[in-house]
Scaffold this active site. Structure first.
Site, PDB file in Angstrom:
ATOM      1  N   SER A  23       0.881  -1.135   0.123  1.00 49.88           N
ATOM      2  CA  SER A  23      -0.018  -0.109   0.079  1.00 49.88           C
ATOM      3  C   SER A  23       0.578   1.186  -0.274  1.00 49.88           C
ATOM      4  CB  SER A  23      -1.051  -0.107   1.257  1.00 49.88           C
ATOM      5  OG  SER A  23      -2.072   0.858   1.171  1.00 49.88           O
ATOM      6  N   ASP A  65      -9.850  -3.663  -5.147  1.00 52.18           N
ATOM      7  CA  ASP A  65      -9.160  -2.626  -4.362  1.00 52.18           C
ATOM      8  C   ASP A  65      -9.393  -1.367  -5.118  1.00 52.18           C
ATOM      9  OD1 ASP A  65      -7.433  -0.959  -3.397  1.00 52.18           O
ATOM     10  OD2 ASP A  65      -5.670  -2.017  -3.475  1.00 52.18           O
ATOM     11  N   HIS A  88      -7.729  -4.933  -0.714  1.00 52.67           N
ATOM     12  CA  HIS A  88      -6.693  -4.192  -0.226  1.00 52.67           C
ATOM     13  C   HIS A  88      -6.182  -4.529   0.996  1.00 52.67           C
ATOM     14  CE1 HIS A  88      -4.009  -0.612  -0.704  1.00 52.67           C
ATOM     15  NE2 HIS A  88      -4.360  -0.524   0.904  1.00 52.67           N
TER      16      HIS A  88
END
Length: 318
Positions: free
Chosen positions: A166, A258, A288
């Site tokens: 991320s 995501d 995600h």
């Protein structure tokens, strides 16, 4: 057997079960929390949703100098001693606001064991107390120190493998680009961004499709962006806008459900157009942050094993 959502999107049964639980829990929006509260909540979720850390012979804290003070690092290794070789430099996720060495300890032990490489995690400064560019400044400084500090680390590092999830995936790319532009003592030999944010475009189809109900939501993303306060279009915040001609081999990972999936996809396309050796892995039916959810969503552990196998193939065959 995968399920279909009302919009026709494929979702794995264990992912659906986790999301149903999460969406029924009534968790307050991220924007209503203080950073301290959000960090504590992320740590608590990691402790219950993530697998237990592996027991490694080496888990040791280190300190690297940074422009704004010391940077805490943590070394993980499945061997007490080892010959000179590459190391993974790991940057944790959390929107540049939450996350730390503790939240990603289990995943770092898994990486070290699966790859049989030292892993050095970086505890960079967090926003909003330390907005952009504090995070990339710390991460770049840490990577350069790792390349030149065999005595402190107890290992001679011959190559760097920036890796992160991320926000950490973003930072892995930014560090790779910085070391490519101004070489460190040893080169980056491979980068591994997991579901990274690479640009600041608001019109990706994945954002519209998955911004509510799939854990990472529009409120959280907007709150993270306000806290981080990145300069629009700055390639140290949005590495899609940098040059990609000298990018090393890359294992790039996205998640099918995501909201920032397409930010990873467009980055991958730019690498392919630039002639980079890319292994692109998009895991269908998951969300995600899946690398931090291997207990709550058991199928994601197999996804991580696939990622590790791709890394090993690059290291073995180039």
């Amino acid at each position: 057997m995968a399920d279909e959502t009302a919009t026709g999107v494929t979702i794995r049964p264990d992912v659906k079960g986790f999301l149903d639980y999460l969406n029924a829990a009534g968790t307050p929006p991220m924007s209503t929390l203080t950073p301290a509260m959000a960090r504590q909540g992320f740590l608590m979720m990691s402790s219950v949703a993530e697998r237990a850390p592996l027991d490694l012979p080496v888990i040791r804290d280190l300190v690297a100098p940074g422009a704004a003070g010391d940077i805490a690092l943590r070394l993980y290794d499945s061997r007490d001693t080892r010959a000179p070789g590459p190391a993974v430099v790991f940057f944790h996720g959390g929107g540049f606001v939450i996350g730390d060495l503790a939240t990603h300890q289990a995943f770092c032990t898994e990486i070290a064991s699966a790859l049989d490489l030292p892993v050095i995690a970086v505890d960079y400064r967090l926003a909003p107390e330390h907005p952009f560019p504090a995070a990339p400044d710390d991460c770049e400084a840490a990577a350069r120190w790792i390349a030149t500090s065999p005595d402190a680390i107890g290992r001679t590092i011959t190559g760097l493998i920036p890796m992160g999830d991320s926000a950490g995936g973003n930072l892995a790319i930014v560090v790779t680009q910085a070391v490519g532009a101004r070489p460190a003592a040893v080169p980056v030999i491979l980068q591994v961004p997991l579901y990274p944010l690479t640009d600041d475009r608001p019109d990706h189809a994945s954002h519209r499709q998955f911004c509510e109900g799939f854990m990472l939501n529009a409120d959280s993303m907007a709150w993270f962006a306000r806290c981080y306060a990145a300069t629009p279009g700055d390639p140290r915040a949005y590495p899609l806008y940098n040059d990609h001609a000298h990018t090393p081999p890359t294992v790039l990972v996205t998640a099918g459900l995501d909201p920032i999936r397409d930010s990873g996809r467009v980055y991958g396309a730019e690498l392919v157009l630039a002639g980079v050796n890319v292994t692109f892995l998009e895991f269908a039916g998951t969300i995600h942050g899946f690398a931090q959810l291997r207990k709550a969503i058991p199928s994601t552990h197999d996804d991580c094993l696939t990622i590790f196998a791709a890394i090993r193939r690059h290291l073995e065959h180039g």
